[in-house]
Write a protein that holds these residues in place. Sequence first.
Motif, PDB file in Angstrom:
ATOM      1  N   GLN A  95      15.389  -3.514   8.553  1.00  0.00           N
ATOM      2  CA  GLN A  95      15.382  -2.825   7.267  1.00  0.00           C
ATOM      3  C   GLN A  95      14.078  -3.143   6.537  1.00  0.00           C
ATOM      4  OE1 GLN A  95      18.009  -0.820   6.178  1.00  0.00           O
ATOM      5  NE2 GLN A  95      18.818  -1.182   8.229  1.00  0.00           N
ATOM      6  N   VAL A  96      13.516  -2.139   5.860  1.00  0.00           N
ATOM      7  CA  VAL A  96      12.318  -2.400   5.066  1.00  0.00           C
ATOM      8  C   VAL A  96      12.674  -3.336   3.918  1.00  0.00           C
ATOM      9  CG1 VAL A  96      11.219  -0.220   5.679  1.00  0.00           C
ATOM     10  CG2 VAL A  96      12.626  -0.339   3.618  1.00  0.00           C
ATOM     11  N   VAL A  97      11.699  -4.127   3.499  1.00  0.00           N
ATOM     12  CA  VAL A  97      11.926  -5.104   2.439  1.00  0.00           C
ATOM     13  C   VAL A  97      10.959  -4.810   1.296  1.00  0.00           C
ATOM     14  CG1 VAL A  97      12.087  -7.549   1.878  1.00  0.00           C
ATOM     15  CG2 VAL A  97      12.506  -6.800   4.221  1.00  0.00           C
ATOM     16  N   ASP A  98      11.522  -4.507   0.125  1.00  0.00           N
ATOM     17  CA  ASP A  98      10.672  -4.214  -1.028  1.00  0.00           C
ATOM     18  C   ASP A  98      10.462  -5.460  -1.889  1.00  0.00           C
ATOM     19  OD1 ASP A  98      13.218  -4.410  -2.124  1.00  0.00           O
ATOM     20  OD2 ASP A  98      12.917  -2.779  -3.542  1.00  0.00           O
ATOM     21  N   ASN A  99       9.428  -5.416  -2.705  1.00  0.00           N
ATOM     22  CA  ASN A  99       9.118  -6.435  -3.700  1.00  0.00           C
ATOM     23  C   ASN A  99       8.885  -7.835  -3.096  1.00  0.00           C
ATOM     24  OD1 ASN A  99       8.518  -6.951  -6.400  1.00  0.00           O
ATOM     25  ND2 ASN A  99      10.538  -7.832  -6.740  1.00  0.00           N
ATOM     26  N   VAL A 100       8.360  -7.891  -1.880  1.00  0.00           N
ATOM     27  CA  VAL A 100       8.059  -9.167  -1.236  1.00  0.00           C
ATOM     28  C   VAL A 100       6.623  -9.555  -1.598  1.00  0.00           C
ATOM     29  CG1 VAL A 100       7.674 -10.274   1.010  1.00  0.00           C
ATOM     30  CG2 VAL A 100       9.679  -8.864   0.655  1.00  0.00           C
ATOM     31  N   ALA A 101       6.414 -10.836  -1.914  1.00  0.00           N
ATOM     32  CA  ALA A 101       5.092 -11.345  -2.276  1.00  0.00           C
ATOM     33  C   ALA A 101       4.202 -11.433  -1.037  1.00  0.00           C
ATOM     34  CB  ALA A 101       5.220 -12.717  -2.921  1.00  0.00           C
ATOM     35  N   VAL A 102       3.010 -10.814  -1.134  1.00  0.00           N
ATOM     36  CA  VAL A 102       2.020 -10.847  -0.058  1.00  0.00           C
ATOM     37  C   VAL A 102       0.717 -11.369  -0.669  1.00  0.00           C
ATOM     38  CG1 VAL A 102       0.738  -9.514   1.655  1.00  0.00           C
ATOM     39  CG2 VAL A 102       3.095  -8.867   1.085  1.00  0.00           C
ATOM     40  N   GLU A 103       0.217 -12.445  -0.091  1.00  0.00           N
ATOM     41  CA  GLU A 103      -0.984 -13.085  -0.619  1.00  0.00           C
ATOM     42  C   GLU A 103      -2.045 -13.155   0.481  1.00  0.00           C
ATOM     43  OE1 GLU A 103      -2.020 -17.275  -2.921  1.00  0.00           O
ATOM     44  OE2 GLU A 103      -0.145 -17.076  -1.820  1.00  0.00           O
ATOM     45  N   LEU A 104      -3.272 -12.789   0.135  1.00  0.00           N
ATOM     46  CA  LEU A 104      -4.396 -12.889   1.054  1.00  0.00           C
ATOM     47  C   LEU A 104      -5.078 -14.227   0.789  1.00  0.00           C
ATOM     48  CD1 LEU A 104      -6.050 -11.448   3.225  1.00  0.00           C
ATOM     49  CD2 LEU A 104      -7.308 -10.304   1.394  1.00  0.00           C
ATOM     50  N   ARG A 105      -5.158 -15.058   1.833  1.00  0.00           N
ATOM     51  CA  ARG A 105      -5.684 -16.415   1.686  1.00  0.00           C
ATOM     52  C   ARG A 105      -6.763 -16.671   2.733  1.00  0.00           C
ATOM     53  NH1 ARG A 105      -2.793 -19.772  -1.514  1.00  0.00           N
ATOM     54  NH2 ARG A 105      -3.436 -21.602  -0.347  1.00  0.00           N
ATOM     55  N   GLU A 106      -7.497 -17.752   2.523  1.00  0.00           N
ATOM     56  CA  GLU A 106      -8.572 -18.127   3.438  1.00  0.00           C
ATOM     57  C   GLU A 106      -8.485 -19.617   3.689  1.00  0.00           C
ATOM     58  OE1 GLU A 106     -12.252 -19.763   4.568  1.00  0.00           O
ATOM     59  OE2 GLU A 106     -11.872 -19.750   2.422  1.00  0.00           O
ATOM     60  N   HIS A 107      -8.484 -19.977   4.971  1.00  0.00           N
ATOM     61  CA  HIS A 107      -8.349 -21.372   5.377  1.00  0.00           C
ATOM     62  C   HIS A 107      -9.660 -22.123   5.132  1.00  0.00           C
ATOM     63  CE1 HIS A 107      -7.109 -24.878   7.611  1.00  0.00           C
ATOM     64  NE2 HIS A 107      -8.193 -24.785   8.360  1.00  0.00           N
TER      65      HIS A 107
END
Length: 137
Positions: free
Chosen positions: A34-46
């Motif tokens: 099932q698709v999941v809405d309102n999930v936090a997605v963060e772009l990070r750099e190691h």
Amino acid sequence: MRGILQLIFLGIFVLSFAKEWTVKVRGQVVCNRQVVDNVAVELREHDILDPDDSFAFTRTDRNGYFSIKGRENEYTSISPYLRIIHDCDMPDRNGKKKCRRQSDYKIPTKAINADKEFDMDLINLNIKGHSEKQICD
């Protein structure tokens, strides 16, 4: 006072040699097919010597899609990854989900400074990412 001014000048001089790196990523997030809405997605750099940098944040739309773009100034090439905070496969406790999963997904180097968005396609949260951590309230 003179030493402080020299340190400030040295810092500005060193920063002027940093290169700007860009990353553009898109994808769709699912859990239990099932698709999941309102999930936090963060772009990070190691980073090796200091804490990892966060350079963009978004949330999935009602169809589970996200598109994220970020810029980072570094002296050497970056190692970007997505961090997704979610509650997929987390047990309920008294009708409430008290814990969440923090899943990290590596972004390939070909996505760095690319002309187009890198398509991560379908990210299945049932499958563990490259790095997993449980966060509980």
